[in-house]
Design a protein around this motif. Structure first.
Motif, mmCIF file in Angstrom:
data_model
loop_
_atom_site.group_PDB
_atom_site.id
_atom_site.type_symbol
_atom_site.label_atom_id
_atom_site.label_comp_id
_atom_site.label_asym_id
_atom_site.label_seq_id
_atom_site.Cartn_x
_atom_site.Cartn_y
_atom_site.Cartn_z
ATOM 1 N N GLY A 143 -11.989 -69.249 18.292
ATOM 2 C CA GLY A 143 -11.571 -68.401 17.176
ATOM 3 C C GLY A 143 -12.699 -67.549 16.629
ATOM 4 O O GLY A 143 -13.882 -67.856 16.821
ATOM 5 N N ILE A 144 -12.313 -66.455 15.956
ATOM 6 C CA ILE A 144 -13.262 -65.532 15.339
ATOM 7 C C ILE A 144 -12.863 -65.325 13.888
ATOM 8 O O ILE A 144 -11.702 -65.012 13.592
ATOM 9 C CB ILE A 144 -13.277 -64.170 16.057
ATOM 10 C CG1 ILE A 144 -13.671 -64.323 17.528
ATOM 11 C CG2 ILE A 144 -14.236 -63.198 15.368
ATOM 12 C CD1 ILE A 144 -13.562 -63.025 18.308
ATOM 13 N N ILE A 145 -13.811 -65.512 12.984
ATOM 14 C CA ILE A 145 -13.608 -65.227 11.562
ATOM 15 C C ILE A 145 -14.516 -64.061 11.202
ATOM 16 O O ILE A 145 -15.723 -64.114 11.453
ATOM 17 C CB ILE A 145 -13.927 -66.447 10.682
ATOM 18 C CG1 ILE A 145 -13.026 -67.626 11.063
ATOM 19 C CG2 ILE A 145 -13.750 -66.104 9.202
ATOM 20 C CD1 ILE A 145 -13.370 -68.907 10.335
ATOM 21 N N PHE A 146 -13.940 -63.026 10.616
ATOM 22 C CA PHE A 146 -14.720 -61.837 10.291
ATOM 23 C C PHE A 146 -14.381 -61.381 8.877
ATOM 24 O O PHE A 146 -13.214 -61.260 8.511
ATOM 25 C CB PHE A 146 -14.412 -60.704 11.278
ATOM 26 C CG PHE A 146 -15.189 -59.443 11.025
ATOM 27 C CD1 PHE A 146 -16.546 -59.381 11.286
ATOM 28 C CD2 PHE A 146 -14.555 -58.320 10.508
ATOM 29 C CE1 PHE A 146 -17.266 -58.220 11.042
ATOM 30 C CE2 PHE A 146 -15.265 -57.162 10.263
ATOM 31 C CZ PHE A 146 -16.629 -57.108 10.534
ATOM 32 N N GLN B 225 -19.842 -60.037 7.605
ATOM 33 C CA GLN B 225 -20.208 -61.349 8.130
ATOM 34 C C GLN B 225 -19.207 -61.759 9.209
ATOM 35 O O GLN B 225 -18.027 -61.424 9.139
ATOM 36 C CB GLN B 225 -20.213 -62.404 7.017
ATOM 37 C CG GLN B 225 -21.164 -62.119 5.870
ATOM 38 C CD GLN B 225 -22.611 -62.223 6.273
ATOM 39 O OE1 GLN B 225 -22.953 -63.012 7.150
ATOM 40 N NE2 GLN B 225 -23.478 -61.437 5.633
ATOM 41 N N SER B 226 -19.709 -62.521 10.186
ATOM 42 C CA SER B 226 -18.824 -63.008 11.250
ATOM 43 C C SER B 226 -19.212 -64.430 11.617
ATOM 44 O O SER B 226 -20.384 -64.819 11.522
ATOM 45 C CB SER B 226 -18.915 -62.111 12.492
ATOM 46 O OG SER B 226 -20.208 -62.166 13.059
ATOM 47 N N GLU C 28 -21.003 -61.960 17.951
ATOM 48 C CA GLU C 28 -21.334 -61.740 16.544
ATOM 49 C C GLU C 28 -22.199 -60.497 16.367
ATOM 50 O O GLU C 28 -21.983 -59.712 15.438
ATOM 51 C CB GLU C 28 -22.041 -62.979 15.985
ATOM 52 C CG GLU C 28 -21.145 -64.197 15.883
ATOM 53 C CD GLU C 28 -21.819 -65.344 15.142
ATOM 54 O OE1 GLU C 28 -23.044 -65.246 14.882
ATOM 55 O OE2 GLU C 28 -21.124 -66.320 14.812
ATOM 56 N N ASP C 29 -23.181 -60.313 17.231
ATOM 57 C CA ASP C 29 -24.067 -59.149 17.123
ATOM 58 C C ASP C 29 -23.299 -57.849 17.310
ATOM 59 O O ASP C 29 -23.509 -56.875 16.572
ATOM 60 C CB ASP C 29 -25.187 -59.260 18.160
ATOM 61 C CG ASP C 29 -26.163 -58.103 18.083
ATOM 62 O OD1 ASP C 29 -26.905 -58.006 17.085
ATOM 63 O OD2 ASP C 29 -26.181 -57.271 19.016
ATOM 64 N N PRO D 284 -13.401 -57.204 -0.430
ATOM 65 C CA PRO D 284 -13.679 -57.872 0.842
ATOM 66 C C PRO D 284 -12.426 -58.509 1.434
ATOM 67 O O PRO D 284 -11.629 -59.130 0.729
ATOM 68 C CB PRO D 284 -14.719 -58.936 0.466
ATOM 69 C CG PRO D 284 -15.341 -58.432 -0.800
ATOM 70 C CD PRO D 284 -14.239 -57.718 -1.525
ATOM 71 N N VAL D 285 -12.264 -58.334 2.750
ATOM 72 C CA VAL D 285 -11.104 -58.872 3.450
ATOM 73 C C VAL D 285 -11.597 -59.751 4.596
ATOM 74 O O VAL D 285 -12.474 -59.356 5.367
ATOM 75 C CB VAL D 285 -10.227 -57.736 4.010
ATOM 76 C CG1 VAL D 285 -9.068 -58.312 4.817
ATOM 77 C CG2 VAL D 285 -9.700 -56.862 2.883
ATOM 78 N N THR D 286 -11.064 -60.966 4.686
ATOM 79 C CA THR D 286 -11.423 -61.896 5.748
ATOM 80 C C THR D 286 -10.240 -62.048 6.697
ATOM 81 O O THR D 286 -9.110 -62.278 6.259
ATOM 82 C CB THR D 286 -11.802 -63.271 5.183
ATOM 83 O OG1 THR D 286 -12.902 -63.124 4.286
ATOM 84 C CG2 THR D 286 -12.200 -64.226 6.304
ATOM 85 N N ARG D 287 -10.520 -61.919 7.981
ATOM 86 C CA ARG D 287 -9.460 -62.028 8.982
ATOM 87 C C ARG D 287 -9.873 -63.030 10.059
ATOM 88 O O ARG D 287 -11.055 -63.267 10.290
ATOM 89 C CB ARG D 287 -9.166 -60.662 9.611
ATOM 90 C CG ARG D 287 -8.601 -59.655 8.623
ATOM 91 C CD ARG D 287 -8.249 -58.349 9.303
ATOM 92 N NE ARG D 287 -7.256 -58.546 10.346
ATOM 93 C CZ ARG D 287 -6.822 -57.560 11.148
ATOM 94 N NH1 ARG D 287 -7.323 -56.332 11.008
ATOM 95 N NH2 ARG D 287 -5.920 -57.790 12.075
ATOM 96 N N PHE D 288 -8.856 -63.592 10.705
ATOM 97 C CA PHE D 288 -9.086 -64.618 11.725
ATOM 98 C C PHE D 288 -8.296 -64.271 12.977
ATOM 99 O O PHE D 288 -7.142 -63.827 12.898
ATOM 100 C CB PHE D 288 -8.661 -65.993 11.203
ATOM 101 C CG PHE D 288 -8.663 -67.068 12.258
ATOM 102 C CD1 PHE D 288 -9.843 -67.656 12.663
ATOM 103 C CD2 PHE D 288 -7.469 -67.486 12.838
ATOM 104 C CE1 PHE D 288 -9.850 -68.648 13.629
ATOM 105 C CE2 PHE D 288 -7.462 -68.477 13.803
ATOM 106 C CZ PHE D 288 -8.657 -69.063 14.197
ATOM 107 N N VAL D 289 -8.930 -64.466 14.150
ATOM 108 C CA VAL D 289 -8.262 -64.249 15.435
ATOM 109 C C VAL D 289 -8.410 -65.508 16.277
ATOM 110 O O VAL D 289 -9.524 -66.023 16.435
ATOM 111 C CB VAL D 289 -8.859 -63.036 16.188
ATOM 112 C CG1 VAL D 289 -8.320 -62.977 17.615
ATOM 113 C CG2 VAL D 289 -8.531 -61.751 15.467
#
Length: 254
Positions: free
Chosen positions: A57-60, A50-51, A34-35, A67-72
């Motif tokens: 999983g990762i939400i960013f 924000q993360s 996250e950092d 604003p766009v939110t993406r998930f991996v």
């Protein structure tokens, strides 16, 4: 038509997610992931990003006008601290202005595709040597150094082989521990080894999830309760598989 601002947001978002994915898959702590992502976003001109990271999983969410939110999804994790170091180096160079976002993204793609792990034979030799050294550290005799090396090396070699074909990692760890236990007992029975308990303890040490336990404690101390508890549970299951493998062989040979 894509504007320059939208293109910069897309590149930055992809850059942050890729850096986080590499670090998390390679054994990095959750708070480090996250950092790193927040620092990269801030260096690219998005200080309000924000993360949220879990072991799977990762939400960013990147700031900006839209604003766009993406998930991996993270489906595979291993220990490769060299990749963690390389990803952190890219993050630092980007923050210092030594790399552009596009150059950093290209570099991270190279790191993700690279296979910087040591060859299997070297890992097995290292595991064998470490097993013998742990036996000495636990105040074992030098006459048990070679038996511990052979048992630890054989168990670790089986673990590497099973990980390629068995999707359930705990089953592979159980079988590897069982092989270590069986070889240790065999060596003592034929007079090649002497102190059974120390040979077993030294030989299973390469299988112990030390990094996972460390990361679980560090995540809990940093306030990442979900990640800390999940990693702690994974470490507990791994330790249980190792203990069960040894226990089965002790029961079978008693």
């Amino acid at each position: 038509m894509t504007t320059h601002s939208e293109s910069r947001e897309r590149i930055t978002s992809e850059l942050c997610l890729l850096a986080g994915k590499i670090i998390l898959q390679s054994g990095g702590e959750t708070h480090r992931v996250e950092d790193t992502m927040i620092r990269i976003a801030a260096a690219s001109g998005f200080p309000d990003s924000q993360s949220y990271v879990t072991p799977t999983g990762i939400i960013f969410a990147i700031g900006g006008a839209n604003p766009v939110t993406r998930f991996v999804r993270i489906s595979d994790r291993s220990t490769d601290l060299s990749k963690v170091t390389l990803a952190n180096d890219v993050s630092r160079r980007l923050s210092l202005g030594e790399l552009s976002a596009a150059e950093a993204l290209a570099r991270l793609r190279e790191i993700e595709a690279a296979r910087v792990v040591y060859p299997a034979w070297l890992q097995i030799v290292a595991a064998a040597f470490v097993s013998g050294c742990f036996l000495i550290m636990f105040k074992g005799g030098w006459n048990d150094f070679v038996p511990a090396m052979l048992a630890g090396g054989a168990g670790f070699a089986l673990l590497l082989a099973l990980h390629r074909f068995v999707p359930v990692r705990f089953f592979a760890e159980f079988l590897s521990a069982a092989v270590i236990g069986g070889l240790s007992i065999l060596f003592v029975r034929i007079g090649f080894g002497h102190e059974l308990d120390l040979i077993m303890i030294g030989s299973v040490m390469p299988l112990v999830p030390g990094l996972l336990i460390t990361n679980a404690v560090r995540d809990l101390m940093a306030g990442h309760l979900v990640s800390g508890l999940s990693k702690g549970a994974e470490a507990l299951l791994t330790a249980s598989a190792i203990g069960a493998g040894i226990a089965v062989m002790l029961s079978a040979w008693s």
